[in-house]
Write a protein that holds these residues in place. Structure first.
Motif, PDB file in Angstrom:
ATOM      1  N   VAL A 316     123.604   9.573  42.090  1.00 22.04           N
ATOM      2  CA  VAL A 316     122.363   8.799  41.962  1.00 22.04           C
ATOM      3  C   VAL A 316     121.423   9.445  40.949  1.00 22.04           C
ATOM      4  N   LYS A 317     121.339  10.758  40.956  1.00 23.79           N
ATOM      5  CA  LYS A 317     120.476  11.458  40.016  1.00 23.79           C
ATOM      6  C   LYS A 317     120.914  11.185  38.576  1.00 23.79           C
ATOM      7  N   LYS A 318     122.217  11.152  38.355  1.00 25.39           N
ATOM      8  CA  LYS A 318     122.719  10.862  37.010  1.00 25.39           C
ATOM      9  C   LYS A 318     122.350   9.440  36.590  1.00 25.39           C
ATOM     10  N   ARG A 319     122.509   8.502  37.506  1.00 25.39           N
ATOM     11  CA  ARG A 319     122.178   7.112  37.175  1.00 25.39           C
ATOM     12  C   ARG A 319     120.682   6.961  36.892  1.00 25.39           C
ATOM     13  N   LEU A 320     119.865   7.616  37.687  1.00 27.99           N
ATOM     14  CA  LEU A 320     118.423   7.536  37.454  1.00 27.99           C
ATOM     15  C   LEU A 320     118.045   8.131  36.103  1.00 27.99           C
ATOM     16  N   LYS A 321     118.693   9.217  35.750  1.00 26.94           N
ATOM     17  CA  LYS A 321     118.404   9.855  34.470  1.00 26.94           C
ATOM     18  C   LYS A 321     118.820   8.969  33.311  1.00 26.94           C
ATOM     19  N   LEU A 322     119.928   8.250  33.474  1.00 22.56           N
ATOM     20  CA  LEU A 322     120.419   7.385  32.412  1.00 22.56           C
ATOM     21  C   LEU A 322     119.662   6.069  32.337  1.00 22.56           C
ATOM     22  N   GLN A 323     119.364   5.496  33.494  1.00 24.30           N
ATOM     23  CA  GLN A 323     118.825   4.141  33.528  1.00 24.30           C
ATOM     24  C   GLN A 323     117.306   4.086  33.647  1.00 24.30           C
ATOM     25  N   TYR A 324     116.699   5.134  34.185  1.00 25.14           N
ATOM     26  CA  TYR A 324     115.246   5.140  34.367  1.00 25.14           C
ATOM     27  C   TYR A 324     114.621   6.408  33.766  1.00 25.14           C
ATOM     28  N   PRO A 325     114.860   6.676  32.506  1.00 24.06           N
ATOM     29  CA  PRO A 325     114.284   7.897  31.917  1.00 24.06           C
ATOM     30  C   PRO A 325     112.762   7.820  31.860  1.00 24.06           C
ATOM     31  N   GLY A 326     112.120   8.756  32.529  1.00 20.64           N
ATOM     32  CA  GLY A 326     110.660   8.803  32.501  1.00 20.64           C
ATOM     33  C   GLY A 326     109.959   7.775  33.350  1.00 20.64           C
ATOM     34  N   SER A 327     110.697   6.992  34.136  1.00 20.48           N
ATOM     35  CA  SER A 327     110.052   5.949  34.947  1.00 20.48           C
ATOM     36  C   SER A 327     110.528   5.992  36.389  1.00 20.48           C
ATOM     37  N   HIS A 328     110.869   7.171  36.880  1.00 22.36           N
ATOM     38  CA  HIS A 328     111.263   7.296  38.283  1.00 22.36           C
ATOM     39  C   HIS A 328     110.801   8.648  38.821  1.00 22.36           C
ATOM     40  N   ASP A 329     110.681   8.698  40.131  1.00 18.79           N
ATOM     41  CA  ASP A 329     110.321   9.940  40.821  1.00 18.79           C
ATOM     42  C   ASP A 329     111.145  10.016  42.099  1.00 18.79           C
ATOM     43  N   LEU A 330     112.014  11.003  42.176  1.00 18.07           N
ATOM     44  CA  LEU A 330     112.915  11.162  43.322  1.00 18.07           C
ATOM     45  C   LEU A 330     112.619  12.485  44.016  1.00 18.07           C
ATOM     46  N   LYS A 331     112.398  12.409  45.326  1.00 15.20           N
ATOM     47  CA  LYS A 331     112.179  13.609  46.133  1.00 15.20           C
ATOM     48  C   LYS A 331     113.150  13.603  47.304  1.00 15.20           C
ATOM     49  N   ILE A 338     115.219  16.716  59.900  1.00 11.65           N
ATOM     50  CA  ILE A 338     114.969  15.373  59.356  1.00 11.65           C
ATOM     51  C   ILE A 338     115.258  15.414  57.857  1.00 11.65           C
ATOM     52  N   PHE A 339     116.159  14.554  57.432  1.00 13.43           N
ATOM     53  CA  PHE A 339     116.493  14.459  56.012  1.00 13.43           C
ATOM     54  C   PHE A 339     115.745  13.268  55.427  1.00 13.43           C
ATOM     55  N   LYS A 340     114.963  13.509  54.348  1.00 13.11           N
ATOM     56  CA  LYS A 340     114.093  12.477  53.788  1.00 13.11           C
ATOM     57  C   LYS A 340     114.394  12.265  52.306  1.00 13.11           C
ATOM     58  N   VAL A 341     114.382  11.013  51.926  1.00 13.77           N
ATOM     59  CA  VAL A 341     114.527  10.644  50.513  1.00 13.77           C
ATOM     60  C   VAL A 341     113.387   9.695  50.152  1.00 13.77           C
ATOM     61  N   THR A 342     112.644  10.053  49.124  1.00 18.14           N
ATOM     62  CA  THR A 342     111.554   9.208  48.635  1.00 18.14           C
ATOM     63  C   THR A 342     111.805   8.906  47.161  1.00 18.14           C
ATOM     64  N   LEU A 343     111.833   7.629  46.857  1.00 20.30           N
ATOM     65  CA  LEU A 343     112.116   7.215  45.478  1.00 20.30           C
ATOM     66  C   LEU A 343     111.083   6.186  45.030  1.00 20.30           C
ATOM     67  N   THR A 344     110.521   6.421  43.846  1.00 20.26           N
ATOM     68  CA  THR A 344     109.596   5.469  43.233  1.00 20.26           C
ATOM     69  C   THR A 344     110.162   5.058  41.881  1.00 20.26           C
ATOM     70  N   LEU A 345     110.262   3.755  41.666  1.00 17.79           N
ATOM     71  CA  LEU A 345     110.825   3.225  40.429  1.00 17.79           C
ATOM     72  C   LEU A 345     109.832   2.287  39.770  1.00 17.79           C
ATOM     73  N   ASN A 346     109.647   2.464  38.467  1.00 16.44           N
ATOM     74  CA  ASN A 346     108.866   1.511  37.694  1.00 16.44           C
ATOM     75  C   ASN A 346     109.844   0.492  37.139  1.00 16.44           C
ATOM     76  N   LEU A 347     110.016  -0.612  37.838  1.00 21.22           N
ATOM     77  CA  LEU A 347     111.019  -1.605  37.470  1.00 21.22           C
ATOM     78  C   LEU A 347     110.674  -2.288  36.155  1.00 21.22           C
ATOM     79  N   ALA A 348     109.384  -2.481  35.875  1.00 23.22           N
ATOM     80  CA  ALA A 348     108.985  -3.154  34.643  1.00 23.22           C
ATOM     81  C   ALA A 348     109.385  -2.321  33.433  1.00 23.22           C
TER      82      ALA A 348
END
Length: 356
Positions: A316-331, A338-348
């Motif tokens: 997933v990290k590779k895909r985000l780097k390729l497809q959402y360069p500079g427009s995503h935030d993954l934590k 408790i395992f937590k994943v938070t993802l913010t995507l600028n779809l526009a």
């Protein structure tokens, strides 16, 4: 569009040589009669066009492709000298009078010819240098465009490989669930089989696109969550929140599937402990906020098992780097079982970037 650029290129070349011809004619007609000025202009323009055309359309592209620019500089120097020699002949022996003939003693004209050659060098260099500069700019732009196309093709191949890794994994899990339920609850297995057909239809007919409507991708994820909830029954407590405000938002297909799969795969199911999974997926103004958490019994299980299956968070990290360069935030966090994943995507931004 391609015809427009070709027409513009030819128009520029025609204008360049037209201006060159007029400038030469104005210079000669001031010192020569009309016919001689036309003859001098024609000879210089024709020879200049032939030499520079050969230099820029044959030698320069070949040198750029073979990366032999040193050899090209030697060729260009020889052409400049040859063109300068032709210029010197015109300047020396075409006088603009009725006695335009070679002198009886040619050796007496050698100093004058050498002087004409010396004076013609800057003009020859300027003409060939300007033509080569324009052609080099055009060829360099073409090489850059080809390089961008190759990079895009490489990017698409990488994304295709990553998506192909995801699809078989999802299909395998669902088929395995149905296989188990066929022995215990055929009615539920039949219902899950219908859900599986919806999931498979989505993967076959939509996931080969660069982006898909967000609501369709979320519907696919909801089907997966429902299958998993039915599969595990009372062993898990699953809560979900789905809020999609725009039907014009797009997302890369199957991007969120790994988070869903991992949550159900590694959720704590120890005897006497009821595992829980919480999913929140909200979209506002084409900004997607995705959150998922699950209880776990061993945080290292993510690191051990994830690599065995070949499908995981690194994918997933590779895909985000390729497809959402500079427009995503993954934590990704693990705290107090408790395992937590938070993802913010600028779809526009992603949609505009990919299709620009």
């Amino acid at each position: 569009m391609a015809r427009f650029f070709v027409l513009r290129k030819h128009t520029f070349i025609i204008l360049f040589w037209l201006v060159f011809t007029v400038a030469i004619w104005i210079n000669f007609q001031a010192t020569s009669n009309g016919y001689t000025a036309v003859f001098q202009t024609f000879v210089i323009t024709a020879t200049s066009f032939i030499f520079t055309h050969f230099l820029t359309t044959k030698l320069l592209p070949k040198a750029l492709r073979s990366k032999r620019m040193g050899f090209f500089l030697t060729q260009a120097t020889l052409i400049i000298f040859a063109l300068s020699f032709i210029y010197s002949l015109i300047f020396t022996y075409v006088k603009g009078s009725s006695d335009t003939v070679l002198p009886p003693d040619f050796s007496d004209q050698i100093p004058i010819l050498w002087k004409g050659f010396y004076l013609a060098l800057p003009a020859s260099f300027l003409i060939n240098g300007a033509a080569c500069g324009v052609k080099f700019y055009q060829e360099h732009g073409k090489i850059e465009r080809d390089h961008i196309l190759l990079q895009q093709a490489h990017l698409e191949n990488q994304l295709k490989l990553l998506q192909d890794q995801i699809n078989p994994h999802v299909v395998f899990n669902i088929l395995n669930h149905i296989h188990i339920l066929m022995r215990t609850d055929t009615q539920l297995a039949d219902y899950l089989l219908l859900k599986f057909s919806d999931i498979l239809r989505y993967q076959l007919y939509h996931c080969n696109q660069n982006t898909v409507p967000l609501d369709k991708d979320i519907e696919h994820i909801q089907n997966l969550v429902e299958v998993e909830k039915l599969r595990w029954g009372n062993e898990l407590d699953v809560t979900t929140i789905w809020e999609i405000s725009s039907n014009k938002a797009f997302i890369a297909p199957l991007l969120l599937v790994t988070f869903i799969e991992n949550a159900f795969k590694y959720v704590c199911r120890l005897p006497g402990h009821k595992g829980h999974i919480s999913i929140s997926c909200m979209e506002r103004d084409k900004v997607l906020s995705f959150y998922i958490e699950n209880s776990y019994s061993d945080v290292l299980s993510y690191k051990k098992k994830d690599g065995v299956g070949g499908i995981g968070l690194e994918n997933v990290k590779k895909r985000l780097k390729l497809q959402y360069p500079g427009s995503h935030d993954l934590k990704i966090e693990a705290d107090q079982n408790i395992f937590k994943v938070t993802l913010t995507l600028n779809l526009a931004e992603y949609h505009e970037y990919y299709y620009s």
